[in-house]
Design a protein around this motif. Sequence first.
Motif, PDB file in Angstrom:
ATOM      1  N   GLN A  82       1.279  -1.563   0.115  1.00 52.55           N
ATOM      2  CA  GLN A  82       0.235  -0.258   0.205  1.00 52.55           C
ATOM      3  C   GLN A  82       0.866   1.449   0.503  1.00 52.55           C
ATOM      4  O   GLN A  82       0.365   1.985  -0.781  1.00 52.55           O
ATOM      5  CB  GLN A  82      -1.334   0.471   1.456  1.00 52.55           C
ATOM      6  CG  GLN A  82      -2.019  -0.881   1.603  1.00 52.55           C
ATOM      7  CD  GLN A  82      -2.694  -0.719   2.405  1.00 52.55           C
ATOM      8  OE1 GLN A  82      -2.619  -0.050   3.505  1.00 52.55           O
ATOM      9  NE2 GLN A  82      -3.552  -1.637   2.669  1.00 52.55           N
ATOM     10  N   ILE A  83       2.174   1.599   0.653  1.00 45.80           N
ATOM     11  CA  ILE A  83       2.899   2.731   0.162  1.00 45.80           C
ATOM     12  C   ILE A  83       3.931   1.824   0.685  1.00 45.80           C
ATOM     13  O   ILE A  83       5.128   1.383   0.572  1.00 45.80           O
ATOM     14  CB  ILE A  83       2.955   2.820   2.602  1.00 45.80           C
ATOM     15  CG1 ILE A  83       1.620   3.394   2.715  1.00 45.80           C
ATOM     16  CG2 ILE A  83       4.055   4.116   2.095  1.00 45.80           C
ATOM     17  CD1 ILE A  83       1.172   3.476   4.005  1.00 45.80           C
ATOM     18  N   LEU A  84       4.780   2.815  -0.469  1.00 42.18           N
ATOM     19  CA  LEU A  84       6.385   2.692  -1.171  1.00 42.18           C
ATOM     20  C   LEU A  84       6.929   3.920  -0.626  1.00 42.18           C
ATOM     21  O   LEU A  84       6.948   5.248  -1.302  1.00 42.18           O
ATOM     22  CB  LEU A  84       6.700   2.643  -2.338  1.00 42.18           C
ATOM     23  CG  LEU A  84       7.813   2.067  -3.163  1.00 42.18           C
ATOM     24  CD1 LEU A  84       8.490   0.621  -2.470  1.00 42.18           C
ATOM     25  CD2 LEU A  84       7.589   1.448  -4.234  1.00 42.18           C
ATOM     26  N   TYR A  85       7.797   4.189   0.320  1.00 44.17           N
ATOM     27  CA  TYR A  85       8.591   5.059   0.155  1.00 44.17           C
ATOM     28  C   TYR A  85      10.328   5.079   0.333  1.00 44.17           C
ATOM     29  O   TYR A  85      10.695   4.178   0.637  1.00 44.17           O
ATOM     30  CB  TYR A  85       8.491   5.248   1.718  1.00 44.17           C
ATOM     31  CG  TYR A  85       7.322   6.674   2.194  1.00 44.17           C
ATOM     32  CD1 TYR A  85       6.935   7.484   1.366  1.00 44.17           C
ATOM     33  CD2 TYR A  85       6.318   5.785   3.630  1.00 44.17           C
ATOM     34  CE1 TYR A  85       5.703   7.899   2.358  1.00 44.17           C
ATOM     35  CE2 TYR A  85       5.601   6.468   3.527  1.00 44.17           C
ATOM     36  CZ  TYR A  85       5.188   7.754   3.298  1.00 44.17           C
ATOM     37  OH  TYR A  85       3.858   8.252   3.732  1.00 44.17           O
ATOM     38  N   LEU A  86      10.741   5.569  -0.679  1.00 43.37           N
ATOM     39  CA  LEU A  86      11.802   5.322  -1.486  1.00 43.37           C
ATOM     40  C   LEU A  86      12.220   6.323  -1.646  1.00 43.37           C
ATOM     41  O   LEU A  86      13.275   7.130  -3.127  1.00 43.37           O
ATOM     42  CB  LEU A  86      11.595   4.032  -3.018  1.00 43.37           C
ATOM     43  CG  LEU A  86      13.058   3.517  -3.033  1.00 43.37           C
ATOM     44  CD1 LEU A  86      13.856   3.336  -2.060  1.00 43.37           C
ATOM     45  CD2 LEU A  86      12.832   2.337  -4.330  1.00 43.37           C
ATOM     46  N   TYR A  87      12.020   7.178  -1.221  1.00 37.03           N
ATOM     47  CA  TYR A  87      12.914   8.712  -1.699  1.00 37.03           C
ATOM     48  C   TYR A  87      13.760   9.270  -1.082  1.00 37.03           C
ATOM     49  O   TYR A  87      14.623   8.347  -0.188  1.00 37.03           O
ATOM     50  CB  TYR A  87      11.409  10.496  -1.343  1.00 37.03           C
ATOM     51  CG  TYR A  87      11.246  10.666  -0.141  1.00 37.03           C
ATOM     52  CD1 TYR A  87      11.958  11.265   0.847  1.00 37.03           C
ATOM     53  CD2 TYR A  87      10.422   9.748   0.589  1.00 37.03           C
ATOM     54  CE1 TYR A  87      11.892  11.641   2.305  1.00 37.03           C
ATOM     55  CE2 TYR A  87       9.924  10.102   1.591  1.00 37.03           C
ATOM     56  CZ  TYR A  87      10.336  11.042   2.460  1.00 37.03           C
ATOM     57  OH  TYR A  87       9.788  10.951   3.875  1.00 37.03           O
ATOM     58  N   LYS A  88      14.165  10.530  -1.918  1.00 40.56           N
ATOM     59  CA  LYS A  88      16.004  10.710  -1.210  1.00 40.56           C
ATOM     60  C   LYS A  88      17.018   9.472  -0.818  1.00 40.56           C
ATOM     61  O   LYS A  88      17.089   9.679  -0.074  1.00 40.56           O
ATOM     62  CB  LYS A  88      16.352  11.494  -0.118  1.00 40.56           C
ATOM     63  CG  LYS A  88      16.658  13.130   0.434  1.00 40.56           C
ATOM     64  CD  LYS A  88      16.679  13.395   0.930  1.00 40.56           C
ATOM     65  CE  LYS A  88      17.741  14.660   1.053  1.00 40.56           C
ATOM     66  NZ  LYS A  88      17.573  15.766   2.001  1.00 40.56           N
ATOM     67  N   THR A  89      17.957   8.810  -2.071  1.00 36.58           N
ATOM     68  CA  THR A  89      18.623   7.800  -1.652  1.00 36.58           C
ATOM     69  C   THR A  89      19.600   7.847  -3.004  1.00 36.58           C
ATOM     70  O   THR A  89      19.697   8.566  -3.782  1.00 36.58           O
ATOM     71  CB  THR A  89      17.422   6.347  -2.082  1.00 36.58           C
ATOM     72  OG1 THR A  89      17.272   6.264  -3.393  1.00 36.58           O
ATOM     73  CG2 THR A  89      16.869   6.545  -0.682  1.00 36.58           C
ATOM     74  N   LEU A  90      20.227   7.131  -3.139  1.00 37.34           N
ATOM     75  CA  LEU A  90      21.206   6.748  -4.867  1.00 37.34           C
ATOM     76  C   LEU A  90      20.562   6.121  -5.640  1.00 37.34           C
ATOM     77  O   LEU A  90      21.353   5.727  -6.779  1.00 37.34           O
ATOM     78  CB  LEU A  90      22.476   6.625  -3.919  1.00 37.34           C
ATOM     79  CG  LEU A  90      22.736   7.631  -3.560  1.00 37.34           C
ATOM     80  CD1 LEU A  90      24.244   6.911  -2.437  1.00 37.34           C
ATOM     81  CD2 LEU A  90      23.397   8.957  -3.418  1.00 37.34           C
ATOM     82  N   ILE A  91      19.177   5.384  -5.739  1.00 34.07           N
ATOM     83  CA  ILE A  91      18.824   4.819  -6.335  1.00 34.07           C
ATOM     84  C   ILE A  91      19.008   5.581  -7.769  1.00 34.07           C
ATOM     85  O   ILE A  91      18.364   6.824  -8.318  1.00 34.07           O
ATOM     86  CB  ILE A  91      17.119   4.420  -6.200  1.00 34.07           C
ATOM     87  CG1 ILE A  91      16.887   3.589  -5.185  1.00 34.07           C
ATOM     88  CG2 ILE A  91      16.569   4.030  -7.453  1.00 34.07           C
ATOM     89  CD1 ILE A  91      17.645   2.106  -4.875  1.00 34.07           C
TER      90      ILE A  91
END
Length: 198
Positions: A82-91
């Motif tokens: 339901q929730i995907l938090y993947l911000y502020k990385t080096l992806i």
Amino acid sequence: MEIGNCTNLIFLGFAETQLSSHIPEEIGNCCELQILYLDRTLISGPIPSRIGMLKRTQQLSLYRTQLSGHIPGEIGNCSELQILYLYKTLISGPIPSRIGSCKELIVIDLSMNLLTGSIPRSFGNCTELKYFDVTNNFLTGSIPRSFRKLVKLQFLHLSFNQLSGIIPVEIVNCTKLTNLTLGYNKFSGQIPVGPLAI
């Protein structure tokens, strides 16, 4: 103790710690896991593809980390996500279209990364989506017309990319929108007006 031996784990949280190293492949053995918090840590390396084995996971919080590499398409196997938090990385790299298979998604935040390529049309299948943020990346292409199906969408943030083309008139179908940011892109044409698109 290896984390992969904890097969009954429902909640796993290491948020806001000095945790480093990487996400072990064995995380995929935690088949009952519903919530994974690894945000605001020093964890690095790629997201293992075996994260797609977490079919009962509802929330993945991996933001503000040193994670790198590509987003694994196997996340699309997390059918209850339901929730995907993947911000502020080096992806970096493209956004996998397979994430559009997660039809229970309410929040997708992939902002402040190094993502390239286009926004997948498959996200139009995520009809529960209320929050979508991909600001501050290097995305190209246009806004998918499939977004017309996102009738529950309230927040759409696409600023600071290299998106282009016209703003599709179908966007007016998203009648629940309260926040729409499209600045610092290469859009052209007119602001959509008029009756709802069919």
